[in-house]
Motif scaffolding. Structure first.
Motif, PDB file in Angstrom:
ATOM      1  N   VAL A 278       0.919  -1.055  -0.091  1.00 51.14           N
ATOM      2  CA  VAL A 278       0.025   0.265  -0.234  1.00 51.14           C
ATOM      3  C   VAL A 278       0.647   1.097  -0.174  1.00 51.14           C
ATOM      4  O   VAL A 278       0.624   2.233  -0.725  1.00 51.14           O
ATOM      5  N   LYS A 279       2.017   1.205   0.785  1.00 45.69           N
ATOM      6  CA  LYS A 279       2.729   2.614   1.046  1.00 45.69           C
ATOM      7  C   LYS A 279       3.559   2.734  -0.439  1.00 45.69           C
ATOM      8  O   LYS A 279       3.765   3.705  -0.898  1.00 45.69           O
ATOM      9  N   ALA A 280       4.161   1.506  -0.930  1.00 48.21           N
ATOM     10  CA  ALA A 280       4.740   1.776  -2.234  1.00 48.21           C
ATOM     11  C   ALA A 280       3.895   2.062  -3.185  1.00 48.21           C
ATOM     12  O   ALA A 280       4.010   2.932  -4.285  1.00 48.21           O
ATOM     13  N   LEU A 281       2.547   1.733  -3.306  1.00 51.87           N
ATOM     14  CA  LEU A 281       1.426   1.978  -4.210  1.00 51.87           C
ATOM     15  C   LEU A 281       1.254   3.526  -4.188  1.00 51.87           C
ATOM     16  O   LEU A 281       1.122   4.253  -5.128  1.00 51.87           O
ATOM     17  N   CYS A 282       1.119   4.001  -2.959  1.00 53.44           N
ATOM     18  CA  CYS A 282       0.974   5.600  -2.493  1.00 53.44           C
ATOM     19  C   CYS A 282       2.047   6.152  -3.262  1.00 53.44           C
ATOM     20  O   CYS A 282       1.708   7.292  -4.117  1.00 53.44           O
ATOM     21  N   ILE A 283       3.261   6.005  -3.153  1.00 53.04           N
ATOM     22  CA  ILE A 283       4.419   6.673  -3.526  1.00 53.04           C
ATOM     23  C   ILE A 283       4.565   6.660  -5.130  1.00 53.04           C
ATOM     24  O   ILE A 283       4.697   7.484  -5.835  1.00 53.04           O
ATOM     25  N   GLY A 284       3.911   5.236  -5.367  1.00 45.29           N
ATOM     26  CA  GLY A 284       4.288   5.090  -6.919  1.00 45.29           C
ATOM     27  C   GLY A 284       3.095   5.948  -7.793  1.00 45.29           C
ATOM     28  O   GLY A 284       3.361   6.274  -8.984  1.00 45.29           O
ATOM     29  N   LEU A 285       2.069   6.130  -7.108  1.00 45.45           N
ATOM     30  CA  LEU A 285       0.697   6.799  -7.944  1.00 45.45           C
ATOM     31  C   LEU A 285       1.139   8.211  -8.008  1.00 45.45           C
ATOM     32  O   LEU A 285       0.894   8.844  -9.228  1.00 45.45           O
ATOM     33  N   GLY A 286       1.632   8.784  -6.798  1.00 45.52           N
ATOM     34  CA  GLY A 286       2.167  10.205  -7.099  1.00 45.52           C
ATOM     35  C   GLY A 286       0.882  11.048  -7.021  1.00 45.52           C
ATOM     36  O   GLY A 286      -0.004  10.834  -6.438  1.00 45.52           O
ATOM     37  N   GLN A 287       1.151  12.348  -7.790  1.00 53.36           N
ATOM     38  CA  GLN A 287       0.021  13.151  -7.721  1.00 53.36           C
ATOM     39  C   GLN A 287      -1.080  12.822  -8.845  1.00 53.36           C
ATOM     40  O   GLN A 287      -0.499  12.913 -10.131  1.00 53.36           O
ATOM     41  N   VAL A 288      -2.300  12.446  -8.567  1.00 51.31           N
ATOM     42  CA  VAL A 288      -3.292  11.971  -9.532  1.00 51.31           C
ATOM     43  C   VAL A 288      -4.405  12.883  -9.413  1.00 51.31           C
ATOM     44  O   VAL A 288      -4.913  13.407  -8.389  1.00 51.31           O
ATOM     45  N   GLU A 289      -4.972  13.343 -10.829  1.00 47.71           N
ATOM     46  CA  GLU A 289      -6.119  13.982 -10.932  1.00 47.71           C
ATOM     47  C   GLU A 289      -7.311  13.285 -10.999  1.00 47.71           C
ATOM     48  O   GLU A 289      -7.433  12.553 -11.743  1.00 47.71           O
ATOM     49  N   VAL A 290      -8.356  13.474  -9.949  1.00 45.19           N
ATOM     50  CA  VAL A 290      -9.400  12.519 -10.167  1.00 45.19           C
ATOM     51  C   VAL A 290     -10.687  13.648 -10.155  1.00 45.19           C
ATOM     52  O   VAL A 290     -11.067  14.179  -9.139  1.00 45.19           O
ATOM     53  N   GLY A 291     -11.085  13.638 -11.285  1.00 45.41           N
ATOM     54  CA  GLY A 291     -12.343  14.571 -11.500  1.00 45.41           C
ATOM     55  C   GLY A 291     -12.098  16.024 -11.112  1.00 45.41           C
ATOM     56  O   GLY A 291     -12.952  16.358 -10.491  1.00 45.41           O
ATOM     57  N   GLY A 292     -11.213  16.348 -11.630  1.00 40.42           N
ATOM     58  CA  GLY A 292     -10.642  17.891 -11.104  1.00 40.42           C
ATOM     59  C   GLY A 292      -9.885  18.072  -9.815  1.00 40.42           C
ATOM     60  O   GLY A 292      -9.549  19.330  -9.646  1.00 40.42           O
ATOM     61  N   LEU A 293      -9.928  17.122  -9.084  1.00 39.32           N
ATOM     62  CA  LEU A 293      -9.457  17.172  -7.567  1.00 39.32           C
ATOM     63  C   LEU A 293      -8.087  16.468  -7.749  1.00 39.32           C
ATOM     64  O   LEU A 293      -7.989  15.429  -8.204  1.00 39.32           O
ATOM     65  N   ALA A 294      -6.904  17.218  -7.297  1.00 43.47           N
ATOM     66  CA  ALA A 294      -5.559  16.678  -7.209  1.00 43.47           C
ATOM     67  C   ALA A 294      -5.397  16.006  -6.097  1.00 43.47           C
ATOM     68  O   ALA A 294      -5.313  16.638  -4.942  1.00 43.47           O
ATOM     69  N   ILE A 295      -5.246  14.744  -6.088  1.00 41.41           N
ATOM     70  CA  ILE A 295      -4.952  13.983  -4.831  1.00 41.41           C
ATOM     71  C   ILE A 295      -3.516  13.471  -4.926  1.00 41.41           C
ATOM     72  O   ILE A 295      -2.966  12.719  -5.691  1.00 41.41           O
ATOM     73  N   ALA A 296      -2.599  14.131  -3.724  1.00 34.79           N
ATOM     74  CA  ALA A 296      -1.372  13.924  -3.758  1.00 34.79           C
ATOM     75  C   ALA A 296      -1.085  12.441  -2.841  1.00 34.79           C
ATOM     76  O   ALA A 296      -0.929  12.395  -1.631  1.00 34.79           O
ATOM     77  N   PHE A 297      -1.037  11.286  -3.503  1.00 36.33           N
ATOM     78  CA  PHE A 297      -0.831   9.955  -2.757  1.00 36.33           C
ATOM     79  C   PHE A 297       0.156   9.980  -2.032  1.00 36.33           C
ATOM     80  O   PHE A 297       0.237   9.369  -0.826  1.00 36.33           O
ATOM     81  N   PRO A 298       1.604  10.631  -2.349  1.00 39.78           N
ATOM     82  CA  PRO A 298       2.510  10.253  -1.248  1.00 39.78           C
ATOM     83  C   PRO A 298       2.253  10.703   0.163  1.00 39.78           C
ATOM     84  O   PRO A 298       2.890  10.325   1.128  1.00 39.78           O
ATOM     85  N   LYS A 299       1.289  11.831   0.154  1.00 33.27           N
ATOM     86  CA  LYS A 299       1.179  12.688   1.403  1.00 33.27           C
ATOM     87  C   LYS A 299       0.377  11.543   2.341  1.00 33.27           C
ATOM     88  O   LYS A 299       0.446  11.771   3.606  1.00 33.27           O
ATOM     89  N   LEU A 300      -0.295  10.524   1.862  1.00 32.06           N
ATOM     90  CA  LEU A 300      -0.930   9.498   2.529  1.00 32.06           C
ATOM     91  C   LEU A 300      -0.022   8.580   3.260  1.00 32.06           C
ATOM     92  O   LEU A 300      -0.402   8.071   4.177  1.00 32.06           O
TER      93      LEU A 300
END
Lengths: 648, 399
Positions: A278-300
């Motif tokens: 899960v942690k590697a995935l969060c870092i790997g996904l990076g910043q993702v735009e989901v419907g106009g909202l930018a989610i920074a996965f590494p921050k999770l």
């Protein structure tokens, strides 16, 4: 010539939009493999913790310290033997063995004497050990980070789908399953393993059948500590030996152990793989735009493992592979819980005398004494609210700081938005109540250490939100300028205000404890099955108790914010919850004056020792150990017993 | 329990002796810091402070009175810091407060100083807010802030003309403000388009493998990092192994400070652009004097923390000399515009925002004799890396 400088917050131009090509599947796969490598070392620590808990039922807080010692001892041994192939691996093995021996020493010298004590008392004994080991490590190895050499023969990389993957990480990928297999073999194919499994399943019955539990516990501690030391030693090529290793690994190890199911080694393995991925995935996904909202996965990654734990526990209350304990729901500590009688005449006189003495404090002490006393009162209320659910409700909570912090932040935010200070202090418990109602609903569905860890998960989630929500909570800096109104501005006035508020709250808690509700809670604590059978909805009562405890903790938090003039996310952090636990257990789980005594002892100790010596942390640890060994039922409990004996 | 009693007796006796020895009415400097939480930086810091106090007292003290340094540990959190500050002010009756390390603690003590109306010299905390958004009359800050140090690295970064930057930072205020400052300044300096990819990392708990892999996958032209201490070591090792830094310029805030560079030993990342402290190479007379005195007293070389501690005490002494008094109102009036002699040269405290013009050394990392050192370095004067006065006035609350 000075270059043009752009003001920080407004800038001089548009910020370039971060673009990201869609992550190819091969990249994601390699990230997964990376996650597995970190999962291996996490598994080693968690396996040791799970093994120890499964057999001895001890929540070994010092496990992180053993991990840290493994790294430091390995560093020194590698420096001695040289970074050749035989020298290096000999050093690693010897370090692991040395830590194993240390684990046995801790068990024999400290824990063995307090086995009969309530389970959580051993937790703060191990906490005392943590403090001592930390300062000892600082004294022996110095304050600088120590970066050891890389493993000889494994300094290169392997090509995995066009990307470089370190050879050492490949070794770790193998070590994890190898240890899993080794432990499986040990537990399933040896006599020792059979005894361990028997003791894990039903400790009392195993002892009745003649298993030498002393030797068994020591051997389990040896293996568990060895695994932790090995994990630390194996980290040497990847990170420097540093003084914050113990605390940074222990929370994660606890989470993995709980997610996997306490006492289950395969569970710990699956859990560590899950969390690593899960942690590697969060870092790997990076910043993702989901419907106009930018989610920074590494921050999770700040809180990812706690979210996973909360989700798993919601679905599987005993972890992935754990099972309900075979021992029936009657607590083994029932003999320590004397019937809590409402305070008689003596108790009431004692309370009035204490109140009068406290009111006289401004006359005899200086301003700083008032500050200390205010702190003691506020933390006494915090501890009392925890003692309410732990002592009377029987629900251990590792995340009680969540409500303390919610109250503190609610009060601070209210004042920042123009609300009067008095109203803000009244608002604090309300906000904490809301939080306690929501979190409590989930938590009371669990029991034992699982419940405690879920409370911790919620506290961490709230912490990470406060830590990162810069615009509202001030982020990691917190909020400043939260001072009391003019009529409470002087230390004296605020002390009286706190005395009144805390006094009233403590009286209220004591009163609730002696109402039918309080007795119902105790019935649910001592024998949930019988209580349910007699028609009581134990869960509803526990939920209500949780809410009440949260409310009082919130009031303490509100008072705290104004006494300091500022708050920061560490009112929500793990050390705050642990402080509360230590205060409750020091004072005594079942003594009404326990929280006050525990808070006074804790703060007094900290204040006095930090001025007396440089190694005050070890000092506090040593005193905690001494107090736990001398007073297994807490200072308040011992005082109660003494008074009872005198009165006879 | 007997031992505990004896110990408490001994402590009380020592306390009694120490309070009765006020011969020449010493000037008390109250210092609070997170000694146990950040020992690598603060043990040298304490040595620097004690060196300065020694020097001053040997040459007659300040205004004919000796300096007395009273230090306390603030436990790394603002609540305890405020309590300890309260003790210093109310019980020890110190003449001023100084110290703190982390920004949260610095901000809390700055606010406390404002409330209690006592001078606070924030020596180390780097948050921009201490002198801008949360600035107040009683707080002065010595070290160049996050903004200033980022600004010192930006010119070299912009000169490279790279289009795609990866930014890796610890996920708390220091990291986020370094990232924001870097982004805004780069955009202003570079005329052509520029884009950023950011990776946040939990402070002290970097998962180096996945982070380095993520950065590689993002295919950046250059990297800006504000990682330090444990995170930096892991990042460097993992990055070198996986070839992240090959043909890719890397900028790292605070990377050249001995506290963070020395643990890397011969694995120090060559070619990185950093801010730091090349203690062995600075040839100015004031630094040479400091270096000789420090090495003579401690048989060890100074770290960045040593310079900060030394300069903080020098600041306090200079302020008291200029004010000719230890009265807070006079000190607070004396500090703006005050010029202090530090191992980095003359440093002054700006009247507009109470920020000192202390700078940092900017250079690149190389490995010499198995240790990381800074080369091609120059001193960046803090005064050149601050925003316009109008901007500051707009963002700092009126005193």
């Amino acid at each position: 010539m000075a270059p043009t400088i752009c003001p920080p917050t407004t800038g001089c131009g548009r910020i370039g939009r971060p673009t990201r090509d869609t992550l190819p599947l091969s990249a994601l796969l390699v990230q997964f493999v990376n996650g597995l490598a970190s999962a291996s070392s996490l598994f080693l620590v968690a396996a040791g913790l799970s093994l120890i808990f499964g057999v001895t039922r001890i929540v070994n807080f010092a496990h992180g310290s053993l991990y840290m010692l493994g790294a430091y001892i390995a560093y020194s041994l590698v420096a001695r033997f040289g970074a050749t192939i035989p020298g290096y691996w000999l050093a690693i093995l010897l370090a692991a063995l040395a830590v194993g021996v240390l684990g046995v020493l801790i068990e024999v010298l400290v824990l063995r004497r307090i086995y009969p004590a309530p389970e959580l008392l051993q937790l703060i004994a191990t906490f005392g050990v943590v403090l001592i080991v930390k300062d000892a490590t600082l004294a022996l190895w110095g304050p600088e980070d120590l970066l050891g050499p890389r493993a000889p023969g494994l300094k290169g990389v392997i090509e995995v789908s066009g990307r470089a993957f370190p050879q050492y990480d490949a070794l770790l990928l193998v070590v994890g399953p190898a240890i899993l297999f080794g432990l499986w073999w040990l537990l399933k194919r040896t006599r020792w393993g059979m005894l361990v499994r028997a003791a894990t399943e039903n400790r009392v019955l195993a002892r009745a059948l003649g298993v030498n539990s002393t030797l068994l516990f020591s051997s389990v501690f040896f293996v568990g500590a060895l695994l932790a030391g090995l994990a630390g030693a194996l980290q040497l090529p990847r990170e420097s030996a540093n003084l914050s290793m113990d605390l940074s690994v222990i929370a994660e190890a606890f989470v993995v152990t709980v997610v996997g199911g306490l006492g289950s080694i395969p569970g710990a393995f699956i859990a560590s793989v899950l969390i690593g991925l899960v942690k590697a995935l969060c870092i790997g996904l990076g910043q993702v735009e989901v419907g106009g909202l930018a989610i920074a996965f590494p921050k999770l990654t700040l809180v990812a493992e706690f979210v996973v734990m909360a989700l798993v526990l919601a679905v599987k209350p005993y972890g992935l592979l754990g099972s309900a304990p075979a021992v029936p729901a009657t607590t083994s500590t029932a003999e320590h819980r004397a019937l809590v009688k409402p305070p008689g005449r003596r108790g009431l006189i004692g309370a009035v005398v204490a109140l009068v003495l406290a009111a006289l404090l401004p006359a005899v002490g200086d301003e700083y004494d008032l500050v200390l006393a205010t702190d003691v009162l506020i933390l006494a209320l915090f501890a009392a609210s925890l003692q309410f659910i732990m002592g009377i409700g029987g629900l251990a909570s590792f995340g009680h700081a969540a409500y303390f912090g919610l109250g503190a932040y609610a009060a601070a935010l209210a004042v920042k938005h123009g609300v009067a200070m008095e109203a803000a202090v009244a608002f604090a418990p309300v906000a904490a109540l809301a939080g306690a109602l929501v979190f409590g609903w989930f938590c009371v569905r669990l029991s034992g250490v699982y419940l405690a860890m879920l409370t911790l998960a919620f506290a961490q989630i709230v912490w990470s939100i406060a830590f990162q929500w810069d615009s509202v909570t001030g982020g990691s800096n917190g909020l400043v300028g939260v001072w009391p109104s003019a009529w409470l501005a002087s230390k004296q006035a605020y002390f009286y205000f706190t005395l009144a508020a805390v006094g009233a709250a403590l009286v209220a808690i004591a009163w609730i404890a002696c109402t039918p509700f309080g007795y119902a809670l105790r019935a649910g604590r001592d024998s949930a099955l019988r209580a349910e059978a007699s028609g009581m909805d134990v869960r509803a009562h526990q939920w209500a108790a949780f809410a009440l405890a949260g409310t009082f903790a919130g009031l303490a938090g509100g008072l705290y914010a104004f006494s300091k003039g500022s708050i920061s996310p560490d009112v929500l952090a793990i050390p705050r919850s642990i402080d509360a636990l230590v205060m409750v257990l020091l004072g005594g789980l079942n003594a009404l004056a326990g929280p006050l005594l525990g808070a006074a002892a804790f703060i007094g100790l900290q204040d006095w020792l930090s001025r007396a010596t440089d190694y005050w942390r070890a000092g506090i640890g040593a005193v905690i150990l001494l107090l736990v060994l001398a007073f297994p039922i807490g200072i308040g409990g011992a005082a109660q017993r003494l008074l009872a004996r005198i009165g006879r | 329990m007997n031992a505990l009693w004896k110990l408490s007796q001994a402590v009380l006796a020592v306390a009694a002796i120490s309070t009765s020895s006020a011969i020449a009415q010493p000037i008390k400097l109250g210092e609070l810091n997170s000694y146990k939480t950040f020992p690598a930086f603060l043990e040298p810091y304490k040595k620097g402070m004690e060196l300065a106090v020694d020097e001053i007292n040997r040459s007659g003290g300040v205004l004919g009175r000796p300096l007395e340094l009273i230090t306390r540990d603030d436990n790394g959190n603002p609540g305890d810091a405020v309590r300890v500050a309260e003790e210093l002010v109310a019980r020890e009756k110190v003449d001023l407060l100084m110290g703190t390390f982390s920004s949260a603690v610095g901000l809390a003590v700055a606010d406390f100083a404002k409330q209690r109306k006592i001078l606070f010299i924030a020596s180390e905390p780097l948050s921009d807010k201490i002198v801008w958004e949360n600035g107040n009359r009683y707080t002065f800050r010595l070290r160049p802030s996050t903004y200033m140090q980022t600004a010192m690295l930006v010119p070299a970064a912009a000169k490279l003309g790279k289009k795609r930057w990866a930014i890796v930072y610890p996920n708390y205020e220091y990291g986020t403000s370094a990232t924001a400052a870097f982004k805004q300044q780069m955009i202003a300096m570079q005329s052509s388009g520029i884009e950023f990819v950011e990776v946040a990392v939990p402070l002290g708990k970097i998962d180096a493998g996945p982070v380095v892999q993520a950065l590689l996958d993002a295919k950046p032209d250059a990297i800006f990092s504000s990682l330090f201490a444990t995170d930096l070591a892991k990042f460097v090792r993992e990055g070198e192994l996986r070839g992240l830094f090959k043909d890719r310029p890397v900028f790292n805030l605070l990377g050249g400070e001995p506290e963070y560079l020395d643990p890397l030993k011969d694995e120090a990342p060559t070619g990185w652009y950093v801010t730091g402290y090349p203690w062995s190479a600075i040839a100015t007379p004031e630094h040479k004097r400091f270096l000789e005195a420090y090495e003579a007293k401690y048989k060890d070389y100074p770290r960045q923390g040593s310079v900060v501690g030394y300069s903080a005490v020098m600041t306090a002494a200079a302020a008291i000399r200029k004010a000719r008094s230890t009265d807070t109102a006079k000190l607070v009036a004396a500090l703006p515009g005050l010029v202090v002699d530090t191992p980095f040269g003359k440093v002054s405290f700006r009247a507009i925002d109470h920020q000192s013009t202390m700078g940092a050394y900017v250079g690149r990392i190389a490995v010499k004799d198995g240790k990381g050192v800074m080369v091609d370095w120059k001193y960046a004067n803090g005064a050149d890396y601050l925003p316009s006065d109008d901007w500051v006035r707009a963002h700092r609350p009126a005193d």
